[in-house]
Design a protein around this motif. Sequence first.
Motif, PDB file in Angstrom:
ATOM      1  N   LEU A  52       8.034  41.246 -18.019  1.00  0.00           N
ATOM      2  CA  LEU A  52       8.640  41.714 -19.264  1.00  0.00           C
ATOM      3  C   LEU A  52       9.914  40.935 -19.524  1.00  0.00           C
ATOM      4  N   ARG A  53      10.048  40.444 -20.728  1.00  0.00           N
ATOM      5  CA  ARG A  53      11.292  39.781 -21.108  1.00  0.00           C
ATOM      6  C   ARG A  53      12.401  40.818 -21.152  1.00  0.00           C
ATOM      7  N   LEU A  54      13.576  40.412 -20.706  1.00  0.00           N
ATOM      8  CA  LEU A  54      14.739  41.297 -20.764  1.00  0.00           C
ATOM      9  C   LEU A  54      15.750  40.734 -21.754  1.00  0.00           C
ATOM     10  N   GLY A  55      16.307  41.617 -22.561  1.00  0.00           N
ATOM     11  CA  GLY A  55      17.353  41.213 -23.484  1.00  0.00           C
ATOM     12  C   GLY A  55      18.692  41.090 -22.775  1.00  0.00           C
ATOM     13  N   ARG A  56      19.699  40.683 -23.499  1.00  0.00           N
ATOM     14  CA  ARG A  56      21.038  40.498 -22.919  1.00  0.00           C
ATOM     15  C   ARG A  56      21.596  41.778 -22.312  1.00  0.00           C
ATOM     16  N   THR A  57      21.201  42.924 -22.845  1.00  0.00           N
ATOM     17  CA  THR A  57      21.697  44.204 -22.339  1.00  0.00           C
ATOM     18  C   THR A  57      20.821  44.748 -21.210  1.00  0.00           C
ATOM     19  N   GLY A  58      19.739  44.029 -20.867  1.00  0.00           N
ATOM     20  CA  GLY A  58      18.815  44.489 -19.845  1.00  0.00           C
ATOM     21  C   GLY A  58      17.651  45.295 -20.391  1.00  0.00           C
ATOM     22  N   ARG A  59      17.638  45.470 -21.704  1.00  0.00           N
ATOM     23  CA  ARG A  59      16.546  46.222 -22.321  1.00  0.00           C
ATOM     24  C   ARG A  59      15.242  45.445 -22.204  1.00  0.00           C
ATOM     25  N   ARG A  60      14.171  46.147 -21.827  1.00  0.00           N
ATOM     26  CA  ARG A  60      12.870  45.515 -21.670  1.00  0.00           C
ATOM     27  C   ARG A  60      12.258  45.200 -23.024  1.00  0.00           C
ATOM     28  N   GLY A  61      11.692  44.010 -23.098  1.00  0.00           N
ATOM     29  CA  GLY A  61      11.066  43.558 -24.329  1.00  0.00           C
ATOM     30  C   GLY A  61       9.577  43.333 -24.148  1.00  0.00           C
ATOM     31  N   GLN A  62       9.089  42.294 -24.785  1.00  0.00           N
ATOM     32  CA  GLN A  62       7.664  41.998 -24.797  1.00  0.00           C
ATOM     33  C   GLN A  62       7.161  41.478 -23.456  1.00  0.00           C
ATOM     34  N   GLN A  63       5.878  41.736 -23.206  1.00  0.00           N
ATOM     35  CA  GLN A  63       5.184  41.167 -22.050  1.00  0.00           C
ATOM     36  C   GLN A  63       5.107  39.661 -22.252  1.00  0.00           C
ATOM     37  N   ALA A  64       5.252  38.890 -21.183  1.00  0.00           N
ATOM     38  CA  ALA A  64       5.205  37.438 -21.286  1.00  0.00           C
ATOM     39  C   ALA A  64       4.520  36.840 -20.070  1.00  0.00           C
ATOM     40  N   GLU A  65       3.846  35.734 -20.283  1.00  0.00           N
ATOM     41  CA  GLU A  65       3.312  34.888 -19.220  1.00  0.00           C
ATOM     42  C   GLU A  65       3.958  33.533 -19.418  1.00  0.00           C
ATOM     43  N   ILE A  66       4.698  33.074 -18.411  1.00  0.00           N
ATOM     44  CA  ILE A  66       5.465  31.847 -18.550  1.00  0.00           C
ATOM     45  C   ILE A  66       5.070  30.890 -17.440  1.00  0.00           C
ATOM     46  N   LEU A  67       4.745  29.668 -17.809  1.00  0.00           N
ATOM     47  CA  LEU A  67       4.388  28.641 -16.842  1.00  0.00           C
ATOM     48  C   LEU A  67       5.672  27.939 -16.419  1.00  0.00           C
ATOM     49  N   ILE A  68       6.020  28.077 -15.123  1.00  0.00           N
ATOM     50  CA  ILE A  68       7.264  27.484 -14.618  1.00  0.00           C
ATOM     51  C   ILE A  68       6.965  26.549 -13.451  1.00  0.00           C
ATOM     52  N   ARG A  69       7.908  25.672 -13.175  1.00  0.00           N
ATOM     53  CA  ARG A  69       7.776  24.750 -12.044  1.00  0.00           C
ATOM     54  C   ARG A  69       7.777  25.542 -10.742  1.00  0.00           C
ATOM     55  N   ALA A  70       6.900  25.159  -9.810  1.00  0.00           N
ATOM     56  CA  ALA A  70       6.755  25.868  -8.541  1.00  0.00           C
ATOM     57  C   ALA A  70       8.042  25.861  -7.736  1.00  0.00           C
ATOM     58  N   ASP A  71       8.825  24.789  -7.822  1.00  0.00           N
ATOM     59  CA  ASP A  71      10.044  24.721  -7.009  1.00  0.00           C
ATOM     60  C   ASP A  71      11.094  25.735  -7.433  1.00  0.00           C
ATOM     61  N   LYS A  72      10.926  26.386  -8.577  1.00  0.00           N
ATOM     62  CA  LYS A  72      11.821  27.469  -8.992  1.00  0.00           C
ATOM     63  C   LYS A  72      11.731  28.646  -8.024  1.00  0.00           C
ATOM     64  N   LEU A  73      10.571  28.823  -7.382  1.00  0.00           N
ATOM     65  CA  LEU A  73      10.337  29.978  -6.529  1.00  0.00           C
ATOM     66  C   LEU A  73      10.314  29.645  -5.038  1.00  0.00           C
ATOM     67  N   LEU A  74      10.734  28.441  -4.667  1.00  0.00           N
ATOM     68  CA  LEU A  74      10.796  28.088  -3.252  1.00  0.00           C
ATOM     69  C   LEU A  74      11.927  28.852  -2.574  1.00  0.00           C
ATOM     70  N   PRO A  75      11.800  29.104  -1.279  1.00  0.00           N
ATOM     71  CA  PRO A  75      12.922  29.708  -0.555  1.00  0.00           C
ATOM     72  C   PRO A  75      14.143  28.824  -0.672  1.00  0.00           C
ATOM     73  N   GLU A  76      15.324  29.411  -0.659  1.00  0.00           N
ATOM     74  CA  GLU A  76      16.566  28.663  -0.877  1.00  0.00           C
ATOM     75  C   GLU A  76      16.782  27.530   0.108  1.00  0.00           C
ATOM     76  N   ASN A  77      16.340  27.671   1.358  1.00  0.00           N
ATOM     77  CA  ASN A  77      16.579  26.633   2.357  1.00  0.00           C
ATOM     78  C   ASN A  77      15.396  25.691   2.529  1.00  0.00           C
ATOM     79  N   ALA A  78      14.383  25.791   1.680  1.00  0.00           N
ATOM     80  CA  ALA A  78      13.206  24.919   1.792  1.00  0.00           C
ATOM     81  C   ALA A  78      13.495  23.556   1.169  1.00  0.00           C
ATOM     82  N   PRO A  79      12.910  22.486   1.717  1.00  0.00           N
ATOM     83  CA  PRO A  79      13.076  21.163   1.109  1.00  0.00           C
ATOM     84  C   PRO A  79      12.367  21.114  -0.239  1.00  0.00           C
ATOM     85  N   ARG A  80      12.958  20.422  -1.181  1.00  0.00           N
ATOM     86  CA  ARG A  80      12.356  20.314  -2.527  1.00  0.00           C
ATOM     87  C   ARG A  80      11.824  18.927  -2.765  1.00  0.00           C
TER      88      ARG A  80
END
Length: 80
Positions: A52-80
């Motif tokens: 769910l998209r969140l507005g600036r105030t944290g209010r829940r908005g529309q359902q969304a499916e977003i295609l993002i780069r896999a390295d966005k979700l890597l563990p913080e200490n993992a090599p990129r």
Amino acid sequence: MFDIRVRLGAVLEISAAERLMPSDGPVTLWVTGVRLVAHRPPHDEWIWVEGLRLGRTGRRGQQAEILIRADKLLPENAPR
């Protein structure tokens, strides 16, 4: 193959540069699902993040499916 770490219910700040369609701008997303995109070449790894998209105030908005780069979700200490 993948070491992706995101918890359902996590809030992701997704910049335009981390998305396949950057024209929509940055998005704040409350995560309800994650799916790998298996048919992409290894050097071009993308992941569908659902939620769910969140507005600036944290209010829940529309359902969304977003295609993002896999390295966005890597563990913080993992090599990129």
